[in-house]
Design a protein around this motif. Structure first.
Motif, mmCIF file in Angstrom:
data_model
loop_
_atom_site.group_PDB
_atom_site.id
_atom_site.type_symbol
_atom_site.label_atom_id
_atom_site.label_comp_id
_atom_site.label_asym_id
_atom_site.label_seq_id
_atom_site.Cartn_x
_atom_site.Cartn_y
_atom_site.Cartn_z
ATOM 1 N N TYR A 234 -49.614 32.677 54.708
ATOM 2 C CA TYR A 234 -50.418 32.235 55.840
ATOM 3 C C TYR A 234 -49.563 32.192 57.100
ATOM 4 C CZ TYR A 234 -53.678 30.986 52.176
ATOM 5 O OH TYR A 234 -54.519 31.052 51.091
ATOM 6 N N VAL A 235 -50.126 32.711 58.170
ATOM 7 C CA VAL A 235 -49.448 32.727 59.463
ATOM 8 C C VAL A 235 -50.255 31.849 60.399
ATOM 9 C CG1 VAL A 235 -48.671 34.143 61.391
ATOM 10 C CG2 VAL A 235 -48.615 35.074 59.066
ATOM 11 N N ASP A 236 -49.682 30.728 60.812
ATOM 12 C CA ASP A 236 -50.367 29.839 61.739
ATOM 13 C C ASP A 236 -50.183 30.328 63.165
ATOM 14 O OD1 ASP A 236 -51.439 28.034 59.868
ATOM 15 O OD2 ASP A 236 -49.474 27.095 59.639
ATOM 16 N N GLY A 237 -51.081 29.875 64.024
ATOM 17 C CA GLY A 237 -51.149 30.414 65.384
ATOM 18 C C GLY A 237 -49.864 30.304 66.162
ATOM 19 N N LEU A 238 -49.370 31.420 66.608
ATOM 20 C CA LEU A 238 -48.234 31.477 67.516
ATOM 21 C C LEU A 238 -48.752 31.825 68.916
ATOM 22 C CD1 LEU A 238 -45.651 33.480 65.376
ATOM 23 C CD2 LEU A 238 -45.744 31.026 65.709
ATOM 24 N N ALA A 239 -47.836 31.964 69.833
ATOM 25 C CA ALA A 239 -48.228 32.398 71.175
ATOM 26 C C ALA A 239 -48.897 33.777 71.089
ATOM 27 C CB ALA A 239 -46.997 32.462 72.072
ATOM 28 N N PRO A 240 -49.911 34.017 71.911
ATOM 29 C CA PRO A 240 -50.638 35.301 71.854
ATOM 30 C C PRO A 240 -49.833 36.458 72.456
ATOM 31 C CG PRO A 240 -51.489 33.946 73.631
ATOM 32 C CD PRO A 240 -50.494 33.087 72.902
#
Length: 341
Positions: A234-240
């Motif tokens: 799972y990859v949680d939200g990073l900077a866009p």
């Protein structure tokens, strides 16, 4: 010919794809690396960007031909009894350069010797020989028992890598999906995983959540994957920032044992990055940040060959101003770390 016996094995490996700061794309490749005495043979070749012939993302017929060559069930493809051990990750042309070796039977044993870098029909051992490697003597039974099962596996193509992107900012997810597909990773976009059959959920190697996805929704998605028996990262939200998100996704897809990785640790704090390297390799370190107007910036911090061990690398204060991250990359490993405040 006398030589001590070496153990022979295979282990999953990858050539990490990515979107580089100069705009170039690097293709994601998966293959089976050759493990000699417990360590990847590729690590002995320092900074070589290459994959071994048993690559899982090539057609079954080509895969089978490579394996039969290593089993000495087919004539050597190159003069002087030479076989390709590692080749270009972008194509199969010898012009890009390949690592070759003479492979021959010696009674029940199998010998790999005279390793060389080759860009033409014949190898020049004096000029391009890898003199520090080999000869390697493998017990024939162990060698063949390791390779022969691959012929059965080649009948069914390996499933393509896929990533499920979940979030509300469709524009960002669409750009990320396009970038992943460009480097050879399948990507689909959805708001949630409700109603997706378990057999399909099991085809995803990773799930990337956008920042707008709440904790409850993330937990619900995780539950669905767990019920499906899916081994998913799972990859949680990073900077866009698209190159940053691609790097984080690549890192999540890498499930190898740490002994098979060149990079095993990355932290960033107090104006420097700490990087753990297991074998001599070229490392590129890049800093990404968002400014107050949410514009993305990237700065290459390091591009150098590093020896094994822990390295402390100073970071330009301008490169890590505000919300920022660092990405460390070798040919086969990618790590991402936020810059701690």
């Amino acid at each position: 010919m006398s030589a001590e016996y070496a153990t022979f094995g295979l282990a999953p490996a990858m050539r990490a794809g990515g979107v580089l700061t100069n705009g170039d794309h690097q293709v994601h490749r998966e293959f089976l690396d050759i493990i000699v005495n417990g360590s990847p043979l590729l690590f002995q070749l320092s900074d070589l960007d290459a994959v071994s012939p048993p690559a899982s993302d090539i057609p079954p017929a080509i895969f089978t031909a490579h394996v039969r060559s290593l089993l000495l069930e087919a004539d050597a493809p190159l003069p002087d009894g030479r076989y390709a051990i590692y080749g270009c990750p972008e194509c199969e042309g010898i012009e890009c350069g390949v690592v070759t070796a003479v492979i021959e039977a010696d009674g029940p044993d199998v010998i790999w010797r005279d390793f060389a870098w080759q860009t033409g029909e014949r190898a020049d051992l004096d000029l391009n020989g890898h003199h520090g490697i080999g000869p390697l003597r493998f017990r024939g039974a162990e060698y063949r028992e390791t390779l022969r099962p691959l012929l059965d596996a080649a009948a069914e193509p390996a499933p393509a890598r896929r990533v499920l992107l979940i979030g509300a900012r469709v524009a960002v997810l669409a750009k990320l999906a396009a970038a992943l597909r460009t480097i050879g990773i399948g990507a689909e976009i959805t708001h949630d995983a409700a109603g997706v059959p378990p057999e399909e959920l099991r085809t995803y190697g990773a799930v990337a959540f956008g920042r707008a996805v709440g904790d409850a929704d993330r937990a619900a998605v995780r539950t669905q994957f767990e019920r499906a028996g899916a081994e998913t990262a799972y990859v949680d939200g990073l900077a866009p920032i698209i190159p940053l998100l691609v790097a984080r996704t690549e890192s999540a897809l890498d499930r190898r044992d740490t002994r098979q990785r060149r990079l095993t640790g990355l932290v960033a704090a107090d104006g420097e990055a700490g990087l753990d390297v297991t074998s001599t390799c070229r490392v590129r370190l890049t800093a990404y940040r968002l400014d107050r107007l949410h514009r993305s910036h990237a700065q290459d911090v390091l591009d150098a060959v590093l020896e094994p061990g822990r390295h402390r690398i100073p970071l330009d204060p301008k490169a890590i101003r505000g919300e920022s991250f660092v990405v460390a990359r070798t040919t086969g490993s990618v790590l991402v770390a936020p810059v701690a405040r």
